[in-house]
Design an enzyme around this catalytic site. Sequence first.
Site, PDB file in Angstrom:
ATOM      1  N   TYR A 115       2.571  10.036  -0.229  1.00  0.00           N
ATOM      2  CA  TYR A 115       3.693   9.553   0.574  1.00  0.00           C
ATOM      3  C   TYR A 115       5.028   9.931  -0.050  1.00  0.00           C
ATOM      4  CZ  TYR A 115       0.129   6.373   2.564  1.00  0.00           C
ATOM      5  OH  TYR A 115      -0.989   5.824   3.140  1.00  0.00           O
ATOM      6  N   ASP A 127       0.836  -1.196   0.000  1.00  0.00           N
ATOM      7  CA  ASP A 127       0.000   0.000   0.000  1.00  0.00           C
ATOM      8  C   ASP A 127       0.875   1.251   0.000  1.00  0.00           C
ATOM      9  OD1 ASP A 127      -2.984   1.072   0.850  1.00  0.00           O
ATOM     10  OD2 ASP A 127      -1.400   2.265   1.791  1.00  0.00           O
ATOM     11  N   LYS A 152      -2.945   5.959  -4.132  1.00  0.00           N
ATOM     12  CA  LYS A 152      -4.031   6.884  -3.803  1.00  0.00           C
ATOM     13  C   LYS A 152      -3.824   8.224  -4.484  1.00  0.00           C
ATOM     14  CE  LYS A 152      -3.875   4.785   0.769  1.00  0.00           C
ATOM     15  NZ  LYS A 152      -2.442   4.367   0.710  1.00  0.00           N
ATOM     16  N   HIS A 189      -7.557   9.607  -1.686  1.00  0.00           N
ATOM     17  CA  HIS A 189      -6.860   9.569  -0.396  1.00  0.00           C
ATOM     18  C   HIS A 189      -7.647  10.259   0.718  1.00  0.00           C
ATOM     19  CE1 HIS A 189      -2.527   9.390   1.392  1.00  0.00           C
ATOM     20  NE2 HIS A 189      -3.432   8.960   2.243  1.00  0.00           N
TER      21      HIS A 189
END
Length: 283
Positions: free
Chosen positions: A53, A48, A78, A111
Amino acid sequence: MKKLTDTFVLKNGVAIPCVGFGTWQSPDGEVATAAVQHAVECGYRHVDTAAGYGNEGSVAEGIRRAGVKREEIFITSKLANGRHGYEETLKAFEESLALLKTDYLDLYLIHWPAPKATRADWERLSVETWKAFEKLYKDGRIRAIGLSNFKTHHIEHILRYAEIMPMVDQIEYHISWTQDETVETCKKYGILTEAWSPLRTGEIFKNEKVKAMAEKYGRSMAQLCIRWVLQKGLLPLPKSVTPSRIEENAKIFDFNISAEDMAYLDSIDDCGWSGKDPDTVWF
């Protein structure tokens, strides 16, 4: 569930491995790459990540180094905040694919919702974003589509306009923060709930009640918390960059928490939460 490769089945029939390897807060570069590589080598088949990120490229390199065929790995990413809207979503998706070095995603999530408190055009943006997700799904670019950090009212807003129902909602979920209303809404609509931060980003390790329960089972606190999520019927996404902990977090299939102890863990309410409210947060 008896092993990492056992699966939940999403409402469209897609199988998703029952424990995901989380990469939130894994620094881009060798740290994230080495962690993902080790996780895959240890048997994780569900990774994931997210554009937000900032480590999608490193995640891809970790998977490549592990030498497992693409079709054997379930990859989630996401849509980043600020990329809501039809055309912007399509563009952002292509950027993620390029970084992940793949021509499809197994799961793509919004997200965070576009919060009403900070976006005057939140309704339009939400609908346009989901329509872009539906297009990508129909085009075969994504095997499953879903949401992340959507509470009941966010989910139901999407459902009013959706042609294709969301298949997943990934939310903060751990001992002392269970978001029961959202979980029940997901069950009502056949949406699988995934649990991010099942270890409360390490804060759970300060809780003496959780520590005592882990000692009772002869397990680490992390193993107890991940097992608790799985027994609640949710899909946990533990994260670590430490090889020994990555291995340890996968060893949760050879014990069961009793119903009595599950209820006790359910009652713990002093571990806090991230403070990130989907109705107001904006990055």
